[in-house]
Design a protein around this motif. Structure first.
Motif, PDB file in Angstrom:
ATOM      1  N   ALA A  81       0.646  -1.308   0.053  1.00  0.00           N
ATOM      2  CA  ALA A  81       0.100   0.133   0.018  1.00  0.00           C
ATOM      3  C   ALA A  81       0.710   1.250   0.118  1.00  0.00           C
ATOM      4  O   ALA A  81       0.558   2.338  -0.696  1.00  0.00           O
ATOM      5  CB  ALA A  81      -0.840   0.021   1.093  1.00  0.00           C
ATOM      6  N   PRO A  82       1.843   1.311   0.827  1.00  0.00           N
ATOM      7  CA  PRO A  82       2.749   2.653   0.539  1.00  0.00           C
ATOM      8  C   PRO A  82       3.448   2.811  -0.700  1.00  0.00           C
ATOM      9  O   PRO A  82       3.338   3.938  -0.905  1.00  0.00           O
ATOM     10  CB  PRO A  82       3.935   2.307   1.871  1.00  0.00           C
ATOM     11  N   TYR A  83       3.777   1.728  -1.237  1.00  0.00           N
ATOM     12  CA  TYR A  83       4.295   1.911  -2.754  1.00  0.00           C
ATOM     13  C   TYR A  83       3.164   2.601  -3.923  1.00  0.00           C
ATOM     14  O   TYR A  83       3.470   3.425  -4.687  1.00  0.00           O
ATOM     15  CB  TYR A  83       4.714   0.582  -3.272  1.00  0.00           C
ATOM     16  N   ALA A  84       1.963   2.108  -3.336  1.00  0.00           N
ATOM     17  CA  ALA A  84       0.734   2.854  -4.200  1.00  0.00           C
ATOM     18  C   ALA A  84       0.769   4.036  -3.958  1.00  0.00           C
ATOM     19  O   ALA A  84       0.445   4.897  -4.963  1.00  0.00           O
ATOM     20  CB  ALA A  84      -0.542   1.870  -3.866  1.00  0.00           C
ATOM     21  N   ALA A  87       3.276   6.099  -5.545  1.00  0.00           N
ATOM     22  CA  ALA A  87       3.254   6.182  -7.003  1.00  0.00           C
ATOM     23  C   ALA A  87       1.983   7.083  -7.401  1.00  0.00           C
ATOM     24  O   ALA A  87       1.656   7.350  -8.566  1.00  0.00           O
ATOM     25  CB  ALA A  87       2.861   4.918  -7.737  1.00  0.00           C
ATOM     26  N   GLY A  88       1.310   7.812  -6.444  1.00  0.00           N
ATOM     27  CA  GLY A  88       0.118   8.823  -6.706  1.00  0.00           C
ATOM     28  C   GLY A  88      -1.494   8.104  -6.532  1.00  0.00           C
ATOM     29  O   GLY A  88      -2.305   8.924  -6.830  1.00  0.00           O
ATOM     30  N   ALA A  89      -1.550   6.714  -6.032  1.00  0.00           N
ATOM     31  CA  ALA A  89      -2.717   6.330  -6.062  1.00  0.00           C
ATOM     32  C   ALA A  89      -3.278   6.575  -4.731  1.00  0.00           C
ATOM     33  O   ALA A  89      -2.706   6.859  -3.536  1.00  0.00           O
ATOM     34  CB  ALA A  89      -2.712   4.765  -6.223  1.00  0.00           C
ATOM     35  N   VAL A  90      -4.756   6.460  -4.520  1.00  0.00           N
ATOM     36  CA  VAL A  90      -5.490   6.619  -3.237  1.00  0.00           C
ATOM     37  C   VAL A  90      -5.607   4.951  -3.036  1.00  0.00           C
ATOM     38  O   VAL A  90      -6.332   4.471  -3.885  1.00  0.00           O
ATOM     39  CB  VAL A  90      -6.714   7.430  -3.373  1.00  0.00           C
ATOM     40  N   VAL A  91      -5.366   4.408  -1.691  1.00  0.00           N
ATOM     41  CA  VAL A  91      -5.438   3.154  -1.352  1.00  0.00           C
ATOM     42  C   VAL A  91      -6.882   2.820  -0.539  1.00  0.00           C
ATOM     43  O   VAL A  91      -7.093   3.729   0.283  1.00  0.00           O
ATOM     44  CB  VAL A  91      -4.515   2.712  -0.493  1.00  0.00           C
ATOM     45  N   ILE A 122      -4.392   6.899   2.208  1.00  0.00           N
ATOM     46  CA  ILE A 122      -5.019   5.436   2.474  1.00  0.00           C
ATOM     47  C   ILE A 122      -6.222   5.685   3.417  1.00  0.00           C
ATOM     48  O   ILE A 122      -6.477   6.369   4.282  1.00  0.00           O
ATOM     49  CB  ILE A 122      -4.027   4.582   3.273  1.00  0.00           C
ATOM     50  N   VAL A 123      -7.401   4.885   2.895  1.00  0.00           N
ATOM     51  CA  VAL A 123      -8.571   5.009   3.583  1.00  0.00           C
ATOM     52  C   VAL A 123      -8.974   3.623   3.903  1.00  0.00           C
ATOM     53  O   VAL A 123      -8.595   2.559   2.986  1.00  0.00           O
ATOM     54  CB  VAL A 123      -9.591   5.261   2.708  1.00  0.00           C
ATOM     55  N   SER A 124      -9.373   3.102   5.134  1.00  0.00           N
ATOM     56  CA  SER A 124      -9.421   1.811   5.514  1.00  0.00           C
ATOM     57  C   SER A 124     -10.942   1.309   5.535  1.00  0.00           C
ATOM     58  O   SER A 124     -11.835   2.375   5.995  1.00  0.00           O
ATOM     59  CB  SER A 124      -8.954   1.753   7.062  1.00  0.00           C
ATOM     60  N   ALA A 352       2.446  14.290   0.874  1.00  0.00           N
ATOM     61  CA  ALA A 352       3.772  13.782   1.600  1.00  0.00           C
ATOM     62  C   ALA A 352       3.263  12.405   1.983  1.00  0.00           C
ATOM     63  O   ALA A 352       2.074  11.958   2.484  1.00  0.00           O
ATOM     64  CB  ALA A 352       3.933  14.696   2.997  1.00  0.00           C
ATOM     65  N   LEU A 353       4.228  11.490   1.977  1.00  0.00           N
ATOM     66  CA  LEU A 353       4.089  10.066   2.529  1.00  0.00           C
ATOM     67  C   LEU A 353       4.160   9.840   3.942  1.00  0.00           C
ATOM     68  O   LEU A 353       5.250  10.116   4.221  1.00  0.00           O
ATOM     69  CB  LEU A 353       5.019   9.071   1.502  1.00  0.00           C
ATOM     70  N   LYS A 354       3.186   9.264   4.363  1.00  0.00           N
ATOM     71  CA  LYS A 354       3.250   9.238   6.112  1.00  0.00           C
ATOM     72  C   LYS A 354       3.265   7.742   6.092  1.00  0.00           C
ATOM     73  O   LYS A 354       3.342   7.362   7.475  1.00  0.00           O
ATOM     74  CB  LYS A 354       2.118   9.755   6.630  1.00  0.00           C
ATOM     75  N   PHE A 355       3.613   6.828   5.263  1.00  0.00           N
ATOM     76  CA  PHE A 355       3.692   5.442   5.669  1.00  0.00           C
ATOM     77  C   PHE A 355       4.975   4.760   5.359  1.00  0.00           C
ATOM     78  O   PHE A 355       5.421   5.181   3.991  1.00  0.00           O
ATOM     79  CB  PHE A 355       2.458   4.662   4.801  1.00  0.00           C
TER      80      PHE A 355
END
Length: 358
Positions: A81-84, A87-91, A122-124, A352-355
């Motif tokens: 998921a962090p790689y997604a 890359a600019g995706a919403v997970v 990321i949304v859970s 910003a990447l938080k994961f």
């Protein structure tokens, strides 16, 4: 212009339902990509009558992907998921891995869509049993408040994946066709694939879903407790769950007891449920009308019935809640989150990447 949507775990029990929900979705889609483990890579699946080859999930699988739906297990989500996101995706993650992460919204769109505005890529998606309970209880919470929830679940084997479905069917055949005693049938999966012992589910009820925690509740039960508080944004709600697996293939059922902060007239409670999106009232004891698992299969709705006052507690209410755990409890809720992100203009790269990348 439409989105590129990836499904991680596309060949699994939930992944196949995600494909179906995407086919019926209002989400503008230009392209879908199916991702899986090496075991399923190379298979060919359909999307709106077009053939799509399943690809191996790698760190580079998400280039050009706008939305990534994950349902391949917590370890897969943790790793990829962090790689997604990078890359600019919403997970939209359907596993339990990120549910209690402080930077990850835990969302049932009918209940707390506003939480999506604070996503960091990321949304859970909550636990299947939590989702249907939230849909049933939110209209009551909004009008009368909630102070206590006690829930006992009767969960279908599909919640444990396709292998559990197969084992259940095999056990039933062993008993019905071969005359084997139910306690002697082959059991390798339930109640929890990761625990030491396995028991038959055919003609049985197993009061264990997932492994036990130090407090003697199972992780499934603790998920319902913690997720309810997070979704409803209220740590003061008292929540206690007992989760039971039964030999039903699809659709979870729940006996839910609640105590409201203000006394709620039953007729008004029923009216509130009727008016709430995603909830369907099935409640006429005189005609034996109430929610049933067999009737919920294939529906996106949550069915609520047997609503009645507690005989001794003035603010106590009992109800019976049923929903298809593979649809509203997983695939549909995930796609519904994606649709809501689109409607709110929130399908966009994060700043910003938080994961952490593994």
């Amino acid at each position: 212009m439409g989105y590129t949507v990836a499904i991680v775990g596309a060949t699994g029990a939930v992944g196949t339902q995600m494909i179906k929900m995407l086919e019926e979705s209002t989400l503008p889609i230009d392209q879908v990509r199916y991702l899986s483990s090496s075991r399923s890579a190379g298979k060919v699946l359909a999307f709106k009558e077009q053939e799509v080859t399943v690809e191996l999930t790698t760190e580079d699988s998400f280039e050009g992907v706008d939305i990534a739906l994950f349902s391949a297990g917590g370890s897969t989500s943790a790793k990829f998921a962090p790689y997604a996101v990078k890359a600019g995706a919403v997970v939209v993650d359907n596993t339990s891995h990120f549910r209690q992460h402080p930077d990850v919204p835990l969302v049932v769109p009918e209940v707390n869509a506003h939480a999506l505005e604070n996503h960091n890529g990321i949304v859970s998606c909550p636990n299947c049993s939590t989702i249907q309970m939230m849909v049933a209880l939110e209209p009551i919470r909004q009008k009368w408040g909630l102070s206590r929830i006690i829930v006992s679940t009767y969960q279908a084997v599909s919640g444990a994946g396709q292998s559990a479905i197969n084992e259940t069917q095999d056990q039933l055949k062993q008993v019905l066709n071969d005359g084997i005693n139910p306690k002697d049938v082959t059991a390798n999966i339930l109640p929890s694939g990761g625990d030491k012992k396995h028991y038959p589910i055919a003609f049985n009820a197993l009061p264990q879903i997932d492994v036990f925690t130090d407090n003697d509740y199972t992780y499934e039960e603790m998920k319902m407790t913690k997720e309810t508080k997070k979704i409803m944004e209220d740590d003061n709600i008292a929540v206690s769950a007992t989760c039971v697996r039964i030999p039903v293939l699809s659709a979870h059922s729940e006996s839910v007891y609640i105590e409201t902060k203000e006394v709620a007239p039953i007729a008004a409670v029923k009216e509130a449920i009727v008016a709430f999106p995603g909830a369907v009232l099935e409640d006429d004891p005189s005609q034996q009308i109430y929610p049933q698992a067999v009737n919920a299969v294939g529906s996106r709705d949550t069915f609520v019935g047997r609503i009645r006052k507690d005989l001794d507690q003035e603010n106590g209410i009992h109800m019976w809640v049923v929903s298809d755990n593979l649809l509203k409890g997983a695939a549909w809720n995930s796609v519904q989150i994606a649709e809501t992100l689109h409607e709110k203009g929130l399908v966009c790269p994060t700043t910003a990447l938080k994961f952490e990348l593994n």
